[in-house]
Write a protein that holds these residues in place. Sequence first.
Motif, mmCIF file in Angstrom:
data_model
loop_
_atom_site.group_PDB
_atom_site.id
_atom_site.type_symbol
_atom_site.label_atom_id
_atom_site.label_comp_id
_atom_site.label_asym_id
_atom_site.label_seq_id
_atom_site.Cartn_x
_atom_site.Cartn_y
_atom_site.Cartn_z
ATOM 1 N N GLY A 15 24.958 62.364 45.937
ATOM 2 C CA GLY A 15 25.617 61.453 44.999
ATOM 3 C C GLY A 15 24.699 61.056 43.855
ATOM 4 O O GLY A 15 25.115 61.025 42.696
ATOM 5 N N ALA A 16 23.439 60.763 44.172
ATOM 6 C CA ALA A 16 22.465 60.407 43.131
ATOM 7 C C ALA A 16 22.245 61.577 42.176
ATOM 8 O O ALA A 16 22.152 61.385 40.956
ATOM 9 C CB ALA A 16 21.147 59.976 43.766
ATOM 10 N N ALA A 17 22.183 62.793 42.724
ATOM 11 C CA ALA A 17 21.994 63.978 41.882
ATOM 12 C C ALA A 17 23.185 64.171 40.946
ATOM 13 O O ALA A 17 23.013 64.498 39.764
ATOM 14 C CB ALA A 17 21.783 65.212 42.751
ATOM 15 N N VAL A 18 24.385 63.953 41.449
ATOM 16 C CA VAL A 18 25.584 64.092 40.623
ATOM 17 C C VAL A 18 25.585 63.034 39.522
ATOM 18 O O VAL A 18 25.846 63.339 38.355
ATOM 19 C CB VAL A 18 26.869 64.006 41.488
ATOM 20 C CG1 VAL A 18 28.110 63.817 40.629
ATOM 21 C CG2 VAL A 18 26.995 65.230 42.370
ATOM 22 N N SER A 21 22.972 63.913 36.929
ATOM 23 C CA SER A 21 23.452 65.044 36.122
ATOM 24 C C SER A 21 24.473 64.593 35.085
ATOM 25 O O SER A 21 24.421 65.014 33.928
ATOM 26 C CB SER A 21 24.074 66.111 37.014
ATOM 27 O OG SER A 21 23.116 66.647 37.874
ATOM 28 N N LEU A 22 25.397 63.739 35.503
ATOM 29 C CA LEU A 22 26.394 63.232 34.559
ATOM 30 C C LEU A 22 25.750 62.399 33.456
ATOM 31 O O LEU A 22 26.111 62.515 32.284
ATOM 32 C CB LEU A 22 27.453 62.407 35.294
ATOM 33 C CG LEU A 22 28.407 63.201 36.182
ATOM 34 C CD1 LEU A 22 29.261 62.249 37.021
ATOM 35 C CD2 LEU A 22 29.278 64.124 35.352
ATOM 36 N N PHE A 23 24.775 61.566 33.823
ATOM 37 C CA PHE A 23 24.072 60.748 32.833
ATOM 38 C C PHE A 23 23.368 61.633 31.814
ATOM 39 O O PHE A 23 23.495 61.439 30.609
ATOM 40 C CB PHE A 23 23.077 59.801 33.510
ATOM 41 C CG PHE A 23 22.268 59.021 32.521
ATOM 42 C CD1 PHE A 23 22.805 57.912 31.890
ATOM 43 C CD2 PHE A 23 20.982 59.412 32.197
ATOM 44 C CE1 PHE A 23 22.074 57.192 30.956
ATOM 45 C CE2 PHE A 23 20.236 58.699 31.271
ATOM 46 C CZ PHE A 23 20.792 57.591 30.644
ATOM 47 N N THR A 28 22.327 61.797 26.960
ATOM 48 C CA THR A 28 21.024 62.128 26.397
ATOM 49 C C THR A 28 21.162 63.281 25.417
ATOM 50 O O THR A 28 22.093 64.072 25.505
ATOM 51 C CB THR A 28 20.001 62.541 27.485
ATOM 52 O OG1 THR A 28 20.411 63.768 28.087
ATOM 53 C CG2 THR A 28 19.838 61.465 28.535
ATOM 54 N N ASN A 29 20.239 63.357 24.479
ATOM 55 C CA ASN A 29 20.175 64.488 23.568
ATOM 56 C C ASN A 29 19.188 65.465 24.193
ATOM 57 O O ASN A 29 17.996 65.190 24.261
ATOM 58 C CB ASN A 29 19.709 64.033 22.188
ATOM 59 C CG ASN A 29 19.763 65.161 21.182
ATOM 60 O OD1 ASN A 29 20.309 66.229 21.440
ATOM 61 N ND2 ASN A 29 19.167 64.931 20.029
ATOM 62 N N HIS A 30 19.692 66.577 24.681
ATOM 63 C CA HIS A 30 18.836 67.526 25.379
ATOM 64 C C HIS A 30 19.279 68.957 25.098
ATOM 65 O O HIS A 30 20.399 69.192 24.644
ATOM 66 C CB HIS A 30 18.880 67.275 26.888
ATOM 67 C CG HIS A 30 20.206 67.573 27.498
ATOM 68 N ND1 HIS A 30 21.262 66.688 27.421
ATOM 69 C CD2 HIS A 30 20.668 68.660 28.158
ATOM 70 C CE1 HIS A 30 22.313 67.214 28.031
ATOM 71 N NE2 HIS A 30 21.985 68.418 28.482
ATOM 72 N N VAL A 31 18.379 69.888 25.349
ATOM 73 C CA VAL A 31 18.680 71.311 25.273
ATOM 74 C C VAL A 31 18.061 71.970 26.497
ATOM 75 O O VAL A 31 17.131 71.434 27.093
ATOM 76 C CB VAL A 31 18.121 71.962 23.988
ATOM 77 C CG1 VAL A 31 18.790 71.405 22.759
ATOM 78 C CG2 VAL A 31 16.618 71.821 23.888
ATOM 79 N N TYR A 32 18.595 73.101 26.892
ATOM 80 C CA TYR A 32 17.978 73.872 27.957
ATOM 81 C C TYR A 32 17.455 75.162 27.347
ATOM 82 O O TYR A 32 18.056 75.734 26.448
ATOM 83 C CB TYR A 32 18.934 74.121 29.126
ATOM 84 C CG TYR A 32 20.219 74.816 28.748
ATOM 85 C CD1 TYR A 32 20.337 76.194 28.835
ATOM 86 C CD2 TYR A 32 21.314 74.084 28.315
ATOM 87 C CE1 TYR A 32 21.509 76.832 28.487
ATOM 88 C CE2 TYR A 32 22.494 74.719 27.976
ATOM 89 C CZ TYR A 32 22.579 76.096 28.056
ATOM 90 O OH TYR A 32 23.738 76.715 27.711
ATOM 91 N N VAL A 33 16.312 75.600 27.816
ATOM 92 C CA VAL A 33 15.635 76.754 27.237
ATOM 93 C C VAL A 33 16.187 78.032 27.855
ATOM 94 O O VAL A 33 16.244 78.164 29.076
ATOM 95 C CB VAL A 33 14.108 76.646 27.453
ATOM 96 C CG1 VAL A 33 13.385 77.848 26.881
ATOM 97 C CG2 VAL A 33 13.583 75.360 26.831
#
Length: 167
Positions: A15-18, A21-23, A28-33
């Motif tokens: 539940g914490a991981a989900v 992940s949603l947060f 957030t402003n993020h990108v994945y490489v």
Amino acid sequence: MVRSIARWTLAGLLGAAVLLSLFVTFFTNHVYVTTPSMYPTIPPGSLVFIEKESRYHVGDVIEFRGNGLNFLHRIVKIGATGVITTKGDNPENAPDAFFPPTTTADVLGKAVLAPRWVGFPELVAHRPGLGLSWLRAELGLAGKLIVVASTGLVFFAAARRPAAEPV
């Protein structure tokens, strides 16, 4: 009793991981490489958090728009006219060449945090073949053995679960 505690602990962690992940996904402003252009500093599968800055300096890793795409590279030079020259950290990369040249107007933000492997779920979700191939490459033999063993433990634990009683 121990099984109940283990189940609740596992459910809480899941539940914490989900929620985390949603947060990250929505707030957030993020990108994945996706490429090795910043390897070994920021390998594929990393999740990079970006913040807008008022000024950028040589050495900053920035996300910017160039040739119609977004890039994440390091600033290697800022010219007197404001033209920014960037380059990926991978030793095989040459400095980037864009037309028109990159300026601060093209910069989306500066990388402030880049945890390894955290971007793999998003990378695999958006580009499964690429994400899984990079994950295999990043894990190495020990990581692959850990994934196989933990998957086996999950299936073993599920198989040992008592059958539900008829109602």
